[in-house]
Scaffold this active site. Structure first.
Site, PDB file in Angstrom:
ATOM      1  CD  GLU A 124      10.444  13.815   9.788  1.00 14.53           C
ATOM      2  OE1 GLU A 124      11.093  13.190   9.350  1.00 14.53           O
ATOM      3  OE2 GLU A 124       9.570  13.302  10.168  1.00 14.53           O
ATOM      4  CE  LYS A 135      -1.927   2.951   2.192  1.00 14.29           C
ATOM      5  NZ  LYS A 135      -2.012   4.399   1.683  1.00 14.29           N
ATOM      6  CD  GLU A 178      12.930   4.940   7.415  1.00 12.89           C
ATOM      7  OE1 GLU A 178      12.940   6.022   8.124  1.00 12.89           O
ATOM      8  OE2 GLU A 178      13.240   5.062   6.311  1.00 12.89           O
ATOM      9  CB  CYS A 238      12.642   9.528   7.207  1.00 15.06           C
ATOM     10  SG  CYS A 238      13.380   8.457   6.255  1.00 15.06           S
TER      11      CYS A 238
END
Length: 502
Positions: A392, A184, A259, A293
């Site tokens: 972030e 997905k 992750e 990331c």
């Protein structure tokens, strides 16, 4: 106007309309114009895909895939790699239209996708020879060995910043291990993953081995995570979504690998070649339009070189070509969506309101009236309590803090809930080693930032997740270890007295 191919869901080796006939528009982030749409799967489609994957896993008692010779699976992975290479230019252009990354970068990604499938074909092919590895035991009347078996049906949920590459990181090792899968991709960038489905059809991958569902996270991703017949979930994305997946999987004691986000430091000491260090610092934060990331988005800079370094860095940053990502020489394209664009602008505005200085960039380029473009931002006068330091951004935004000593640099680097990556730039190798050992992250770069090779492990600590992808560790993600122990003596065990001798 460029458009994308019309695709359906890929279930059991066939294209299928979503059960509820829902679709999601695809917006080109460089033009803000719809260029097509993708199917929107729901729980009903997830049930069909999981059933197809389960049937493919067990078909012919597993001999068609899960228990087939590893060389058979490797043949399909190599065929997929060859098709990726053959269609490289087409796939790269679709990636650009879908997510906005520069064309040169998307082409590089396609090379990495093909390399990943080839690598796991080679690694997976060696599995059979490693089976029945003996275990040394203290008793001569027993012998023991280990089998590595596919973990089963796996749910693979991937992000939008490297749409096809992040899928390859999961699909290639999962299939090499003998698992079957439901992939997905992110609803924001799914086009090349649907092209992967087309490639799977071309190479004749057995039906149901890989099923690809596009759709919204709550409607398609969540049912995969909670599905009772999905044996493991591997996810790359935000920490918030990772927490939800982990919670759903916990109800069934289902293994997950995650992750997640990051706020990685790059420490620059005063003994560096400044221009080299400036370029690596910019690359470490602004590569992939800042949507990484592992981005080293917290620059921790020695005060002795701070003024000269920042002056040169601003000059370098202003020289980065921000343009339509299909334009030759583009090095920074638009961010992926309007929602991401507004979030990044809000983060920059908040930093300014909290007292930080926007040293350079952070606004729409004057020559680009349309598209989700943001000039690469460099932010100074940052306090460690500020949002820009702690959270972030996932965009082309670099914040800067100065330091005086090695210990202070390490303390600043570790002032985060995340632990995905970090970088240290210095000509003192012993210092680099000390700093490497002092930062509790899954990846540390020395005198560079962001290089990634499919042979080396990738993953984080703390709120950046757990588990490792790539390398041998990536294959182990999808294998279950089974101990087999045999009693080899012809004598009875003799623990209980035999009734015949009483």
């Amino acid at each position: 106007m460029a458009t994308i191919p019309y695709r359906q869901l890929f279930i059991n080796g066939e294209w299928r309309e979503p059960v509820l006939k829902k679709r999601i528009p695809v917006i080109n982030p460089a033009t803000e114009v719809a260029i097509g749409d993708i199917p929107a799967a729901t729980a009903e489609d997830v049930d069909l895909a999981v059933e197809a994957a389960r049937n493919a896993l067990t078909r012919n008692k597993g001999r068609d895939w899960a228990r087939a010779p590893s060389a058979v699976r490797a043949k399909y992975l190599r065929a997929i790699a060859a098709k990726i290479t053959e269609r490289k230019s087409e796939l790269a252009k679709l990636e650009v239209l879908d997510c906005g990354k520069p064309l040169d970068e998307a082409a590089w990604d396609m090379d990495d996708v093909a390399g990943c499938f080839d690598y796991y074909a080679d690694l997976g092919e060696k599995l059979d020879a490693k089976q029945k590895a003996p275990v040394s035991l203290p008793m001569e009347t027993f012998k023991s060995y280990v089998l590595k078996e596919p973990i089963g049906v796996v749910g693979l949920i991937t992000p939008w910043n490297y749409p096809l590459l992040m899928a390859a990181w999961k699909v290639a090792p999962a299939l090499a291990a003998g698992c079957t899968a439901v992939l997905k991709p992110s609803e924001l960038c799914s086009v090349t993953c649907l092209e992967l489905a087309d490639i799977c059809r071309e190479v004749g991958l057995p039906a149901g081995v890989l099923n690809i569902l596009t759709g919204w996270g709550p409607e398609a991703g969540a049912p995969i995570a909670s599905h009772p017949h999905v044996d493991k979930v591997a996810f790359t994305g935000s920490t918030e979504t990772g927490r939800k997946i982990m919670t759903a999987a916990a109800q069934l004691i289902k293994p997950v690998s995650l992750e997640l986000g990051g706020k990685s430091p790059i420490i620059v000491f005063d003994d560096v070649d400044i221009d080299k260090a400036v370029e690596w610092t910019l690359f470490g934060c602004f590569w992939t339009n800042g949507q990484i990331c592992s981005a080293t988005s917290r620059l921790i800079l020695h005060k002795n070189i701070a003024k000269e370094f920042l002056d040169r860095m601003v000059t370098w940053a202003k020289n980065i070509k921000v343009s339509d990502p299909l334009e030759e020489g583009c090095r920074l394209g638009p961010v992926v969506s309007e929602g991401q664009y507004e979030k990044i602008k809000k983060c920059i505005a908040t930093a300014k309101s909290e007292g930080a200085t926007i040293l350079s960039g952070g606004s729409r380029p004057k020559h680009l009236e349309k598209g989700y473009f943001i000039e690469p931002a460099i932010i100074t006068d940052v306090d460690t309590s500020m949002q820009i330091w702690r959270e972030e951004v996932f965009g082309p935004v670099l914040c800067v803090k100065e330091f005086s000593s090695e210990d202070e640099a390490i303390e600043l680097a570790n002032d985060t809930h995340y632990g995905l990556a970090g970088a240290v730039l210095s000509n003192d190798r012993d210092r680099c080693q000390r700093v490497t050992e002092a930062i509790p992250a899954g990846i540390i770069w020395i005198n560079c930032s962001q290089p990634c090779f499919c042979q080396a492990p990738w993953g984080g600590n703390k709120r950046s997740g757990f588990g490792r992808e790539l390398g041998e560790w990536g294959l182990d993600n999808y294998l279950s270890v089974k101990q087999v122990t045999e009693y080899t003596s012809s004598d009875p065990w003799g623990w209980y007295p035999s009734p015949s001798k009483l």
